[in-house]
Design a protein around this motif. Sequence first.
Motif, PDB file in Angstrom:
ATOM      1  N   GLN A  19      53.894  65.558  -3.948  1.00 54.90           N
ATOM      2  CA  GLN A  19      53.335  66.609  -3.120  1.00 54.90           C
ATOM      3  C   GLN A  19      51.934  66.994  -3.563  1.00 54.90           C
ATOM      4  O   GLN A  19      51.164  67.552  -2.793  1.00 54.90           O
ATOM      5  N   ALA A  20      51.605  66.692  -4.818  1.00 53.04           N
ATOM      6  CA  ALA A  20      50.301  67.080  -5.353  1.00 53.04           C
ATOM      7  C   ALA A  20      49.209  66.094  -4.967  1.00 53.04           C
ATOM      8  O   ALA A  20      48.065  66.278  -5.323  1.00 53.04           O
ATOM      9  N   GLN A  21      49.585  65.029  -4.237  1.00 52.95           N
ATOM     10  CA  GLN A  21      48.618  64.028  -3.813  1.00 52.95           C
ATOM     11  C   GLN A  21      48.662  63.846  -2.304  1.00 52.95           C
ATOM     12  O   GLN A  21      49.693  64.051  -1.672  1.00 52.95           O
ATOM     13  N   ILE A  22      47.532  63.470  -1.759  1.00 50.71           N
ATOM     14  CA  ILE A  22      47.477  63.141  -0.339  1.00 50.71           C
ATOM     15  C   ILE A  22      46.827  61.776  -0.179  1.00 50.71           C
ATOM     16  O   ILE A  22      46.034  61.337  -1.020  1.00 50.71           O
ATOM     17  N   ASN A  59      40.418  61.464  -8.640  1.00 53.45           N
ATOM     18  CA  ASN A  59      40.037  62.839  -8.959  1.00 53.45           C
ATOM     19  C   ASN A  59      39.520  63.609  -7.736  1.00 53.45           C
ATOM     20  O   ASN A  59      39.197  64.782  -7.835  1.00 53.45           O
ATOM     21  N   GLY A  60      39.434  62.942  -6.588  1.00 48.84           N
ATOM     22  CA  GLY A  60      39.062  63.643  -5.365  1.00 48.84           C
ATOM     23  C   GLY A  60      37.593  63.603  -5.010  1.00 48.84           C
ATOM     24  O   GLY A  60      37.115  64.409  -4.216  1.00 48.84           O
ATOM     25  N   LEU A  61      36.845  62.628  -5.548  1.00 47.05           N
ATOM     26  CA  LEU A  61      35.430  62.476  -5.209  1.00 47.05           C
ATOM     27  C   LEU A  61      35.182  61.082  -4.640  1.00 47.05           C
ATOM     28  O   LEU A  61      35.765  60.102  -5.086  1.00 47.05           O
ATOM     29  N   ALA A  62      34.304  61.024  -3.642  1.00 48.66           N
ATOM     30  CA  ALA A  62      33.933  59.745  -3.035  1.00 48.66           C
ATOM     31  C   ALA A  62      32.419  59.644  -2.963  1.00 48.66           C
ATOM     32  O   ALA A  62      31.704  60.648  -2.959  1.00 48.66           O
ATOM     33  N   ILE A  63      31.938  58.398  -2.883  1.00 41.21           N
ATOM     34  CA  ILE A  63      30.516  58.133  -2.748  1.00 41.21           C
ATOM     35  C   ILE A  63      30.205  57.860  -1.284  1.00 41.21           C
ATOM     36  O   ILE A  63      30.938  57.140  -0.606  1.00 41.21           O
ATOM     37  N   THR A  64      29.132  58.453  -0.786  1.00 41.33           N
ATOM     38  CA  THR A  64      28.671  58.193   0.575  1.00 41.33           C
ATOM     39  C   THR A  64      27.185  57.849   0.545  1.00 41.33           C
ATOM     40  O   THR A  64      26.491  58.112  -0.447  1.00 41.33           O
ATOM     41  N   TYR A  65      26.720  57.268   1.651  1.00 40.60           N
ATOM     42  CA  TYR A  65      25.309  56.896   1.729  1.00 40.60           C
ATOM     43  C   TYR A  65      24.828  57.023   3.164  1.00 40.60           C
ATOM     44  O   TYR A  65      25.519  56.617   4.106  1.00 40.60           O
ATOM     45  N   ASN A  66      23.658  57.614   3.327  1.00 41.82           N
ATOM     46  CA  ASN A  66      23.000  57.677   4.628  1.00 41.82           C
ATOM     47  C   ASN A  66      21.614  57.064   4.522  1.00 41.82           C
ATOM     48  O   ASN A  66      20.875  57.324   3.557  1.00 41.82           O
ATOM     49  N   ASN A 313      49.111  51.643  -2.317  1.00 36.62           N
ATOM     50  CA  ASN A 313      49.791  52.938  -2.322  1.00 36.62           C
ATOM     51  C   ASN A 313      50.814  53.064  -1.194  1.00 36.62           C
ATOM     52  O   ASN A 313      50.981  54.119  -0.588  1.00 36.62           O
ATOM     53  N   GLY A 314      51.487  51.952  -0.912  1.00 35.41           N
ATOM     54  CA  GLY A 314      52.589  51.972   0.036  1.00 35.41           C
ATOM     55  C   GLY A 314      52.216  51.712   1.479  1.00 35.41           C
ATOM     56  O   GLY A 314      53.098  51.667   2.339  1.00 35.41           O
ATOM     57  N   TYR A 315      50.933  51.509   1.766  1.00 34.13           N
ATOM     58  CA  TYR A 315      50.492  51.314   3.149  1.00 34.13           C
ATOM     59  C   TYR A 315      49.530  50.130   3.241  1.00 34.13           C
ATOM     60  O   TYR A 315      48.782  49.847   2.303  1.00 34.13           O
ATOM     61  N   ALA A 316      49.555  49.480   4.399  1.00 30.57           N
ATOM     62  CA  ALA A 316      48.619  48.394   4.663  1.00 30.57           C
ATOM     63  C   ALA A 316      47.934  48.631   6.005  1.00 30.57           C
ATOM     64  O   ALA A 316      48.566  49.104   6.959  1.00 30.57           O
ATOM     65  N   ALA A 317      46.665  48.319   6.073  1.00 28.21           N
ATOM     66  CA  ALA A 317      45.949  48.373   7.346  1.00 28.21           C
ATOM     67  C   ALA A 317      46.385  47.186   8.194  1.00 28.21           C
ATOM     68  O   ALA A 317      46.555  46.070   7.697  1.00 28.21           O
ATOM     69  N   ALA A 318      46.608  47.429   9.486  1.00 25.28           N
ATOM     70  CA  ALA A 318      47.020  46.372  10.412  1.00 25.28           C
ATOM     71  C   ALA A 318      46.294  46.557  11.738  1.00 25.28           C
ATOM     72  O   ALA A 318      45.993  47.683  12.138  1.00 25.28           O
ATOM     73  N   ILE A 342      38.875  49.927   9.327  1.00 27.30           N
ATOM     74  CA  ILE A 342      39.614  50.783   8.408  1.00 27.30           C
ATOM     75  C   ILE A 342      39.658  50.091   7.050  1.00 27.30           C
ATOM     76  O   ILE A 342      39.579  48.861   6.966  1.00 27.30           O
ATOM     77  N   LYS A 343      39.759  50.868   5.979  1.00 25.06           N
ATOM     78  CA  LYS A 343      39.862  50.301   4.627  1.00 25.06           C
ATOM     79  C   LYS A 343      41.248  50.627   4.057  1.00 25.06           C
ATOM     80  O   LYS A 343      42.201  50.848   4.803  1.00 25.06           O
ATOM     81  N   ASP A 344      41.353  50.688   2.737  1.00 23.05           N
ATOM     82  CA  ASP A 344      42.661  50.862   2.086  1.00 23.05           C
ATOM     83  C   ASP A 344      42.950  52.319   1.757  1.00 23.05           C
ATOM     84  O   ASP A 344      42.040  53.119   1.502  1.00 23.05           O
ATOM     85  N   VAL A 345      44.240  52.658   1.735  1.00 29.37           N
ATOM     86  CA  VAL A 345      44.677  54.019   1.430  1.00 29.37           C
ATOM     87  C   VAL A 345      44.547  54.275  -0.073  1.00 29.37           C
ATOM     88  O   VAL A 345      44.954  53.446  -0.901  1.00 29.37           O
ATOM     89  N   VAL A 346      43.972  55.413  -0.420  1.00 29.94           N
ATOM     90  CA  VAL A 346      43.954  55.870  -1.816  1.00 29.94           C
ATOM     91  C   VAL A 346      44.630  57.233  -1.869  1.00 29.94           C
ATOM     92  O   VAL A 346      44.702  57.952  -0.867  1.00 29.94           O
ATOM     93  N   LEU A 347      45.153  57.581  -3.033  1.00 28.65           N
ATOM     94  CA  LEU A 347      45.787  58.865  -3.237  1.00 28.65           C
ATOM     95  C   LEU A 347      44.874  59.750  -4.052  1.00 28.65           C
ATOM     96  O   LEU A 347      44.325  59.328  -5.082  1.00 28.65           O
ATOM     97  N   ILE A 348      44.677  60.978  -3.603  1.00 29.80           N
ATOM     98  CA  ILE A 348      43.835  61.912  -4.341  1.00 29.80           C
ATOM     99  C   ILE A 348      44.591  63.225  -4.542  1.00 29.80           C
ATOM    100  O   ILE A 348      45.571  63.508  -3.859  1.00 29.80           O
ATOM    101  N   LYS A 349      44.121  63.996  -5.496  1.00 30.92           N
ATOM    102  CA  LYS A 349      44.712  65.297  -5.762  1.00 30.92           C
ATOM    103  C   LYS A 349      44.420  66.234  -4.607  1.00 30.92           C
ATOM    104  O   LYS A 349      43.352  66.207  -4.011  1.00 30.92           O
ATOM    105  N   LYS A 350      45.406  67.086  -4.281  1.00 36.30           N
ATOM    106  CA  LYS A 350      45.186  68.078  -3.203  1.00 36.30           C
ATOM    107  C   LYS A 350      44.167  69.116  -3.646  1.00 36.30           C
ATOM    108  O   LYS A 350      44.087  69.459  -4.825  1.00 36.30           O
TER     109      LYS A 350
END
Length: 350
Positions: A19-22, A59-66, A313-318, A342-350
């Motif tokens: 429950q502590a992860q999404i 840890n709940g951080l992602a990298i983005t670029y514009n 993490n239990g899921y695959a893109a299809a 779509i890319k791959d599922v990751v789990l992060i802290k809520k």
Amino acid sequence: MIQRLFTIGALILSSFLAQAQIGIVQVKPVGSRTWGYAGIDGKMIIPAEYDKTYPFSSNGLAITYNTKDRQHHFIDAKNKVLNTEEPKFKIKEVFGFGVKGFQDELIPVQVGSKWGYMNTFGKMAVPAVYDDANDFDGGFAAVKKGAQFLVIDTKGAETAIASPALDVRDFSEGLAPIRATDKKFGFINTKGEMVIPAQFESVGYFVNGIAWAKTFDKKVGYIDKTGKWIIEAQFDVGKEFDAKSGLALVRTGDQWFYVNAKGTPLKVTDTESWGNFSEGLAEGKKGVLKGFYDTKGVWVIQPQFEDVRDFHNGYAAAKLNGKWGLIDKTGKWKMEPQFEQIKDVVLIKK
């Protein structure tokens, strides 16, 4: 009674951790030129407003670029930008491997012409004084200063690698591939010591204590952490072992099959293509449709998709009818196909 209480406690802890992860995944909506992030249910968590996105770290951080400001940024799951000590920096994207994100709470960043490590608070935990820097793994990373390769810990303490080298790669299970000046590969430990002499044409990374290695007669086998062959070099191609299934994909001639750590082969004949195992399942193909089979070579998700990605993490893109969604390990849609990419599922802290 004690055993029962322990079991109940373990179940409660497991439920709490779940429950502590999404789950969160990078998505590109149909007709969009930009990327955002969605939950497993397909609902957008972060709008598709970035030219490039990268996976969230745990840890709940992602990298983005514009391209507008030509700058990388770190965001959290609420799309809040992390204030960084160095406003202008670059990240390293290794072709074929992408970007790992934060490892051991640190990520290599380039400031000017030098590399250092930024922490999850946006501070430079290790100053940018290196000419190259690898990702951390298990508390250690290989860096280059001038012509010298070093091993550093998360506090920046340096240990020289005594053996001259052309390249040193990431650590995995306490060992890192090193390419000596004669272009032969071996492995060093976290003290910078050569523990497997440089004697191979190329090598992979250790998984469950096993790594592939290629000899100069172009044959691939598998070694343990002492450098001893546990599967003699005999294959034309060999991939890394999957941690869960304990199987590695190999090829001899035009025949693809799998081997376990004892070298016992598993030949899957009811498929036209062979994928690496990931979380106990491997991608296969019949005609133009793809599905997944298990470690016995039995189809558990029948070929029915136009394309698929590995399980994470239990899921695959299809992909179905030109759109991507997510399936679980029974093949059931958890996110209906609705995205252009779509890319791959990751789990992060809520």
